[in-house]
Design a protein around this motif. Structure first.
Motif, PDB file in Angstrom:
ATOM      1  N   ILE A  56       0.739  -1.159   0.061  1.00  0.00           N
ATOM      2  CA  ILE A  56       0.029   0.235   0.032  1.00  0.00           C
ATOM      3  C   ILE A  56       0.793   1.492   0.219  1.00  0.00           C
ATOM      4  N   SER A  57       2.022   1.278   0.800  1.00  0.00           N
ATOM      5  CA  SER A  57       2.803   2.319   1.011  1.00  0.00           C
ATOM      6  C   SER A  57       3.560   2.677  -0.700  1.00  0.00           C
ATOM      7  N   VAL A  58       3.954   1.675  -1.258  1.00  0.00           N
ATOM      8  CA  VAL A  58       4.644   1.566  -2.548  1.00  0.00           C
ATOM      9  C   VAL A  58       3.667   2.207  -3.658  1.00  0.00           C
ATOM     10  N   VAL A  59       2.206   1.762  -3.304  1.00  0.00           N
ATOM     11  CA  VAL A  59       1.155   2.633  -4.336  1.00  0.00           C
ATOM     12  C   VAL A  59       1.203   4.051  -4.168  1.00  0.00           C
ATOM     13  N   GLY A  60       1.191   4.436  -2.683  1.00  0.00           N
ATOM     14  CA  GLY A  60       1.160   5.806  -2.642  1.00  0.00           C
ATOM     15  C   GLY A  60       2.329   6.730  -2.968  1.00  0.00           C
ATOM     16  N   LEU A  61       3.712   5.701  -2.809  1.00  0.00           N
ATOM     17  CA  LEU A  61       4.616   6.446  -3.497  1.00  0.00           C
ATOM     18  C   LEU A  61       4.638   6.753  -5.038  1.00  0.00           C
ATOM     19  N   VAL A  62       4.173   5.737  -5.514  1.00  0.00           N
ATOM     20  CA  VAL A  62       3.870   5.733  -7.107  1.00  0.00           C
ATOM     21  C   VAL A  62       3.247   7.145  -7.429  1.00  0.00           C
ATOM     22  N   VAL A  63       2.142   7.259  -6.748  1.00  0.00           N
ATOM     23  CA  VAL A  63       1.208   8.272  -7.005  1.00  0.00           C
ATOM     24  C   VAL A  63       1.926   9.704  -6.644  1.00  0.00           C
ATOM     25  N   LEU A  64       2.666   9.746  -5.514  1.00  0.00           N
ATOM     26  CA  LEU A  64       3.221  10.827  -5.200  1.00  0.00           C
ATOM     27  C   LEU A  64       4.657  11.305  -6.405  1.00  0.00           C
ATOM     28  N   THR A  65       5.120  10.056  -6.919  1.00  0.00           N
ATOM     29  CA  THR A  65       5.994  10.267  -7.695  1.00  0.00           C
ATOM     30  C   THR A  65       5.526  10.869  -8.868  1.00  0.00           C
ATOM     31  N   ALA A  66       4.546  10.391  -9.479  1.00  0.00           N
ATOM     32  CA  ALA A  66       3.768  11.011 -10.591  1.00  0.00           C
ATOM     33  C   ALA A  66       3.662  12.638 -10.292  1.00  0.00           C
ATOM     34  N   PHE A  67       3.001  13.046  -9.211  1.00  0.00           N
ATOM     35  CA  PHE A  67       2.753  14.333  -8.727  1.00  0.00           C
ATOM     36  C   PHE A  67       3.958  15.189  -8.934  1.00  0.00           C
ATOM     37  N   VAL A  68       5.118  14.697  -8.148  1.00  0.00           N
ATOM     38  CA  VAL A  68       6.361  15.501  -8.187  1.00  0.00           C
ATOM     39  C   VAL A  68       6.952  15.322  -9.736  1.00  0.00           C
ATOM     40  N   PHE A  69       6.776  14.400 -10.616  1.00  0.00           N
ATOM     41  CA  PHE A  69       7.361  14.671 -11.783  1.00  0.00           C
ATOM     42  C   PHE A  69       6.726  15.795 -12.452  1.00  0.00           C
ATOM     43  N   ARG A  70       5.308  15.627 -12.303  1.00  0.00           N
ATOM     44  CA  ARG A  70       4.611  16.790 -12.918  1.00  0.00           C
ATOM     45  C   ARG A  70       4.887  18.048 -12.814  1.00  0.00           C
ATOM     46  N   ARG A  71       5.181  18.371 -11.290  1.00  0.00           N
ATOM     47  CA  ARG A  71       5.669  19.752 -10.638  1.00  0.00           C
ATOM     48  C   ARG A  71       7.019  19.971 -11.378  1.00  0.00           C
ATOM     49  N   ALA A  72       7.871  18.937 -11.388  1.00  0.00           N
ATOM     50  CA  ALA A  72       9.052  19.117 -11.858  1.00  0.00           C
ATOM     51  C   ALA A  72       9.223  19.487 -13.231  1.00  0.00           C
ATOM     52  N   MET A  73       8.345  18.953 -14.278  1.00  0.00           N
ATOM     53  CA  MET A  73       8.035  19.439 -15.835  1.00  0.00           C
ATOM     54  C   MET A  73       7.631  20.847 -15.864  1.00  0.00           C
TER      55      MET A  73
END
Length: 126
Positions: A56-73
């Motif tokens: 469950i934590s990994v799923v949350g981290l994947v969602v967070l990674t997508a959010f951070v990547f969009r902000r970085a772009m």
């Protein structure tokens, strides 16, 4: 040649955002998964529940990674376009808001003179 230049430019932006995201998320992932595992291990939870919690934590981290990547772009696009302003700086100021505070002057610039009723000495004279 123009297409090659455009794709190289786009890949540069993508790679910069990807590297920034991976560096941030690597640290976040290590801390998060270690904390989840340690907490549940200290509570003597069965291994099955520990594995479920880690998943469950990994799923949350994947969602967070997508959010951070969009902000970085978005940040990379803003840097390349030359705009270094944030959203709140687009709001126009009224005359009373445009007055610069005394301590916000640049070095070597004259300080703004405050009216007599706003000067620090008049407030503490009583």
């Amino acid at each position: 040649m123009l297409v090659f230049s455009w794709t190289t430019h786009l890949m540069g932006r993508f790679l910069k955002a990807l590297v920034m995201t991976l560096l941030i998320m690597e640290i976040t992932t290590i801390v998060d998964l270690t904390a989840v595992w340690t907490l549940l291990a200290e509570l003597h939870v069965p291994q099955t529940f520990v594995n479920i919690a880690l998943a469950i934590s990994v799923v949350g981290l994947v969602v967070l990674t997508a959010f951070v990547f969009r902000r970085a772009m978005r940040a990379e696009r803003r840097l390349e376009s030359g705009l270094e302003t944030s959203d709140w700086e687009d709001v126009s100021l009224t005359v009373s808001q445009a007055v610069m505070p005394v301590n916000a002057t640049a070095p070597g610039q004259p300080r703004p003179v405050l009216p007599a009723h706003l000067s620090p000495s008049s407030r503490h004279a009583h």
